[in-house]
Design a protein around this motif. Structure first.
Motif, PDB file in Angstrom:
ATOM      1  N   GLY A 114       1.003  -0.537  -0.367  1.00  0.00           N
ATOM      2  CA  GLY A 114       0.162  -0.262   0.042  1.00  0.00           C
ATOM      3  C   GLY A 114       1.284   1.254   0.533  1.00  0.00           C
ATOM      4  N   LYS A 154       1.256  -7.241   5.652  1.00  0.00           N
ATOM      5  CA  LYS A 154       1.152  -6.588   3.758  1.00  0.00           C
ATOM      6  C   LYS A 154      -0.185  -6.161   3.740  1.00  0.00           C
ATOM      7  CE  LYS A 154       1.833  -7.564  -0.591  1.00  0.00           C
ATOM      8  NZ  LYS A 154       2.774  -6.048  -1.297  1.00  0.00           N
ATOM      9  N   ALA A 155      -1.050  -6.874   4.711  1.00  0.00           N
ATOM     10  CA  ALA A 155      -2.640  -6.730   4.289  1.00  0.00           C
ATOM     11  C   ALA A 155      -2.854  -5.523   4.861  1.00  0.00           C
ATOM     12  CB  ALA A 155      -3.440  -8.403   4.729  1.00  0.00           C
ATOM     13  N   MET A 156      -2.267  -5.383   6.328  1.00  0.00           N
ATOM     14  CA  MET A 156      -2.725  -4.828   7.439  1.00  0.00           C
ATOM     15  C   MET A 156      -2.278  -3.184   6.395  1.00  0.00           C
ATOM     16  SD  MET A 156      -1.080  -2.665   9.066  1.00  0.00           S
ATOM     17  CE  MET A 156       0.459  -3.196   9.961  1.00  0.00           C
ATOM     18  N   GLU A 192      -1.919  -3.130   3.155  1.00  0.00           N
ATOM     19  CA  GLU A 192      -2.904  -2.036   1.972  1.00  0.00           C
ATOM     20  C   GLU A 192      -4.476  -1.374   2.819  1.00  0.00           C
ATOM     21  OE1 GLU A 192      -2.813  -5.712  -0.019  1.00  0.00           O
ATOM     22  OE2 GLU A 192      -0.327  -5.016  -1.093  1.00  0.00           O
ATOM     23  N   ASN A 193      -4.697  -2.227   3.685  1.00  0.00           N
ATOM     24  CA  ASN A 193      -5.970  -2.130   4.011  1.00  0.00           C
ATOM     25  C   ASN A 193      -5.919  -0.340   4.705  1.00  0.00           C
ATOM     26  OD1 ASN A 193      -6.910  -3.952   3.088  1.00  0.00           O
ATOM     27  ND2 ASN A 193      -7.662  -5.177   4.872  1.00  0.00           N
ATOM     28  N   ASN A 194      -4.933   0.134   5.221  1.00  0.00           N
ATOM     29  CA  ASN A 194      -5.232   1.188   6.132  1.00  0.00           C
ATOM     30  C   ASN A 194      -4.607   2.273   5.698  1.00  0.00           C
ATOM     31  OD1 ASN A 194      -6.760   0.157   8.930  1.00  0.00           O
ATOM     32  ND2 ASN A 194      -5.676  -1.446   8.430  1.00  0.00           N
ATOM     33  N   SER A 195      -3.937   1.624   3.865  1.00  0.00           N
ATOM     34  CA  SER A 195      -3.236   2.851   3.585  1.00  0.00           C
ATOM     35  C   SER A 195      -3.389   4.305   4.026  1.00  0.00           C
ATOM     36  CB  SER A 195      -2.272   2.624   2.383  1.00  0.00           C
ATOM     37  OG  SER A 195      -1.984   3.038   1.800  1.00  0.00           O
ATOM     38  N   GLU A 245      -5.079   6.491   5.409  1.00  0.00           N
ATOM     39  CA  GLU A 245      -4.943   6.751   7.289  1.00  0.00           C
ATOM     40  C   GLU A 245      -4.000   7.008   7.419  1.00  0.00           C
ATOM     41  OE1 GLU A 245      -7.393   4.141   9.381  1.00  0.00           O
ATOM     42  OE2 GLU A 245      -8.255   6.244  10.881  1.00  0.00           O
ATOM     43  N   ILE A 292      -6.604   0.610  13.115  1.00  0.00           N
ATOM     44  CA  ILE A 292      -6.237  -0.579  12.747  1.00  0.00           C
ATOM     45  C   ILE A 292      -7.459  -1.440  12.169  1.00  0.00           C
ATOM     46  CG2 ILE A 292      -4.918  -2.643  12.167  1.00  0.00           C
ATOM     47  CD1 ILE A 292      -3.038  -0.385  11.701  1.00  0.00           C
ATOM     48  N   LYS A 293      -8.211  -1.245  10.485  1.00  0.00           N
ATOM     49  CA  LYS A 293      -8.765  -2.463  10.406  1.00  0.00           C
ATOM     50  C   LYS A 293      -8.072  -3.884  10.137  1.00  0.00           C
ATOM     51  CE  LYS A 293     -10.191   0.546   7.092  1.00  0.00           C
ATOM     52  NZ  LYS A 293      -9.517   2.520   7.349  1.00  0.00           N
TER      53      LYS A 293
END
Lengths: 114, 251
Positions: free
Chosen positions: B39, B92-94, B96-99, B101, B250-251
């Motif tokens: 991200g 990595k997913a964290m 990308e998902n929170n990029s 913010e 963090i989502k």
């Protein structure tokens, strides 16, 4: 803390350490429940909450007295009530062998309860 | 093995410099550090066995030291101590998902340092000084019917009222001090957070987010305010990573 992190200091580091310790070492305010102390642990929790509410009531009452909105009779009654509440709290603390420090909790931005 | 995350930064961070820091620095328990990207962000991580992770003071200090190593070179968001994810894919997913913010927060702290200020007083001396300046406490509640004697209950109210007024005086004094600080800090374009009356003696606990190059201006400014308040003790510390200015869920 590294010395090079202190940029400006007009007191002794001991003063700072003591104050930081007060803010972080709140061991007395922790609730330690175990089979041996279930009574006193629970009493500590309940009395802490009661003390918090009592202090809030007292503060609000003083605001009203200061605001001049109470009659003489109301002030007398208020004084009697607050005094009895404080005496009752002292009795309960003594009964459960608790001190003011035991009931102290940090209220975050509001500071310490006591 | 799980990943312990120390800090997040933009992947625009100079890669050569970052790579040399990564290879020379060590994580907690002498572990190797490496980067996981996603991200448009980099996460500084090390391997950790979650079941063996001990969250004690010395590990926390080691953890903070790793963040310190990087924050002097890069704008970063320090992670909360003990931030562990189960795999590189999860990190990595964290990212990308929170990029969005995280990028927004990185923008807020870019090129800035956090500084802390504690103002400590001898509360008894300060209270006596404030009392001497004010006739606030001399006004007690007397019966309105002209009686000269007061009851024990009214005396009790008067005692509590005096304590309440003294607290209000202290609070007003602290508010004035904070207002003076805020006005002076305006010239440094700082972002400030204040907490007041934390203990009887610690009357102000402030944190500032300020451009790196304004560090000496801040020291001068605090010295000036201290001069105006000779009875108070000032402790200015920093620079710190922006621990108090990260606002990401963090989502």
């Amino acid at each position: 803390m590294n010395d090079n992190k202190i940029l400006f200091n007009t007191g002794s580091l001991d003063d700072l350490s003591q104050e930081v310790a007060k803010l972080t070492d709140n061991d007395e305010s922790k609730l330690k429940l175990s089979p041996d102390n279930a009574d006193s642990g629970l009493a500590k929790l309940v009395l802490t909450l009661i003390e918090l509410i009592r202090k809030l009531v007292e503060k609000q009452a003083m605001r009203r007295v200061d605001g001049g909105s109470l009659t003489d009779e109301e002030i007398e009654r208020l004084g009697e009530t607050l005094m009895k509440l404080e005496l009752k709290m002292e009795e309960l603390k003594k009964h459960f062998n608790l001190t003011d420090r035991d009931l102290n909790i940090n209220l975050g931005p509001l500071g310490d309860l006591m | 093995m799980e990943k312990l995350i120390y800090a997040l930064m933009s992947d625009y961070a100079k890669s050569g410099h970052l790579a040399s820091l990564i290879s020379s620095a060590k994580g907690i328990s002498d572990s190797s550090l490496y980067v996981i990207s996603g991200g448009g962000l980099n996460a500084i991580v090390s391997d950790v066995n979650k079941s063996e992770f001990v969250a004690d003071k010395s590990v926390a200090i080691d953890y903070a030291n790793v963040i310190e190593t990087f924050f002097t070179h890069f704008s970063l968001l320090p992670m909360r101590f003990g931030s562990i994810m189960e795999s590189p894919e999860a990190v990595k997913a964290m990212l990308e998902n929170n990029s969005p913010e995280i990028q927004q927060n990185l923008g807020k702290v870019a090129g800035k340092f956090e500084f802390g200020l504690k103002i400590i007083c001898d509360s008894e001396i300060l209270k006596a000084k404030l009392l001497a300046k004010s006739d606030f406490l001399s006004k007690t509640e007397k019966p309105s019917d002209g009686q000269t004697t007061t009851s024990v209950f009214r005396d009790y109210v008067n005692k509590k009222l005096a304590e309440h007024r003294l607290e209000e005086l202290m609070l007003a004094h602290v508010e004035t001090l904070i207002a003076a600080l805020t006005a002076s800090l305006g010239s440094l374009n700082s972002i400030n957070k204040f907490r007041k009356m934390l203990t009887d003696n610690t009357i102000v606990d402030a944190i500032f987010l300020i451009d790196k190059e304004k560090k000496s201006d801040l020291i001068d400014l605090i010295a000036e305010i201290q001069n105006d308040n000779p009875g108070l003790t000032f402790f200015l510390t920093g620079p710190w990573p922006p621990y108090s200015f990260v606002d990401v869920t963090i989502k």
